[in-house]
Enzyme design. Structure first.
Site: not given
Lengths: 141, 285
Positions: B195, B246
């Protein structure tokens, strides 16, 4: 700073070299194919194969992070790349050792553990042949 | 001004500060300072409070911000928000409402929280479904979009403007928080991205034509009304819907919404945005 100097030197070298070489005159045949046109190509030379693999979003997807300068004309329908990673230009001057360039595409984290570049070879995102094609193409830009 | 007045004022300010402050372990406090300090340095001039506008606040987004501002004059989520508020206020068959359940729960600024008795992170989604079950209603099955997302929006928007202040104090809470931190910084998927790779190290950079958002402020505006999702007719999404997207994009297996991993990640992101005022819902690209 050293990086910047090297970079500038590479740009200058590239400029000098391209001046020394005879630049092909621009014609319709000198425009690079778009992703769509790539998928319709029946046969292509190594350089075009490399370009097509590089711009394909499911393959190299290089433009996600890199801006690329090409000697051939950029297709108008293709947007330029992102700026997450350094621009791709003068690759032959920057990587006189082709094996090093190939290793960089195969797994950039080997030379720089902080690199965020996906390890295309190590994670089998591209076949060895596709990596060869990309490296061959990179040497032409 | 008299000295005692200044003293009283100072105490008052300290007090109000303390009320807003999250109770966090020293290790967590250091993480917050490091994380927020990084962004303050990277994007000088953008105050902490402004990060609730997400990517729109970044200087790299300047050329596009005008479009977003025009869109915000008549936000696309307004009609749905009216429905969401009705859903929230509508009494159950037994006459009770969501508000009755949430009376005994922390404010939205303290979500997600670590439940010491149950030894797990509780999210608004979980507590909404618990409230439904406790009142003899069917819990909501889809934890990613639609009705659940709208109910969460209706709850969270009541705390708009208040600073996020999630507590991470006890041993169990710190352990859960650390799992989220690990998730955030660990490489994932065939593309090998964490991330942080995109939203810390490369925040503000362009990935093709899109600008990567800053990790700071992430999730303060959720649930979101997302243009990309609106195309398929399902514009509303919870934080966990976004996490799943994501993960898929980096070619990792998306986890289930409300999985322990995603709840831990949600806690970590919330803690990193300590002090950012809630701004719910939000429109995102």
């Amino acid at each position: 700073m050293r990086k910047l100097t090297t970079f500038c030197a590479a740009v200058v070298a590239a400029g000098a070299l391209s001046g020394a070489l005879t630049m092909p005159t621009a014609s319709a045949g000198d425009t690079l194919p778009t992703d769509k046109e790539c998928s319709k190509l029946k046969s292509a030379d190594a350089e075009t194969k490399g370009w097509c693999t590089a711009i394909n979003r499911r393959k190299g997807n290089c433009l996600a992070c890199h801006i690329v300068t090409t000697k051939k004309t950029w297709p108008a329908a293709l947007p330029p790349g992102g700026n997450v990673a350094p621009p791709l230009l003068s690759m032959q001057q920057r990587f006189p050792d082709k094996a090093k360039l190939r290793a960089q595409v195969w797994d950039a984290t080997q030379s720089n553990p902080h690199s965020v570049m996906p390890p295309f070879g190590r994670h089998k995102m591209l076949t060895e042949g596709e990596i060869d094609a990309i490296v061959a193409w990179l040497y032409t830009i | 001004m008299h000295k005692w007045q200044i003293a009283a004022l100072t105490v008052g300010i300290m007090f109000s500060g303390a009320a807003l402050q999250a109770g966090v372990a020293p290790e967590v406090q250091k993480d917050i300072e490091d994380f927020q300090g990084y962004f303050m340095k990277r994007f000088p001039g953008i105050p902490l409070e402004a990060y609730n506008d997400g990517v729109n606040v970044l200087p790299q987004y300047d050329e596009r911000r005008a479009n977003w501002e025009i869109l915000m004059e008549f936000p696309p989520y307004e009609t749905d928000m009216e429905t969401a508020r009705e859903l929230w206020a509508k009494p159950f068959k037994n006459g009770k409402t969501f508000a009755d359940c949430f009376q005994n729960k922390p404010p939205a600024t303290k979500y997600p929280y670590y439940d010491e008795a149950r030894k797990e992170i509780r999210t608004i989604e979980l507590d909404i479904n618990e409230c439904l079950s406790a009142n003899g209603e069917e819990p909501i099955k889809n934890l990613k979009r639609g009705k659940m997302a709208m109910l969460v929006a209706a709850f969270r928007e009541q705390f708009n403007g208040q600073q996020w202040a999630v507590d991470v104090e006890g041993k169990g809470a710190v352990e859960a928080y650390k799992k989220g931190r690990q998730f955030y910084w660990a490489k994932r998927g065939q593309l090998n991205f964490s991330c942080a790779n995109c939203h810390v190290h490369n925040a503000g950079k362009k990935i093709r034509g899109d600008v990567l958002s800053a990790g700071l402020g992430h999730t303060t505006g959720f649930p979101v009304y997302r243009t990309k999702w609106a195309v398929a007719g399902k514009p509303w999404g919870t934080v966990h819907r976004r996490y799943g997207g994501c993960n898929s994009q980096v070619r990792a297996k998306p986890l289930k919404p409300q999985s322990a991993e995603y709840r831990a990640l949600e806690m970590y992101e919330a803690v990193m945005s300590t002090g950012v005022p809630l701004k719910v819902p939000s429109q995102r690209q």
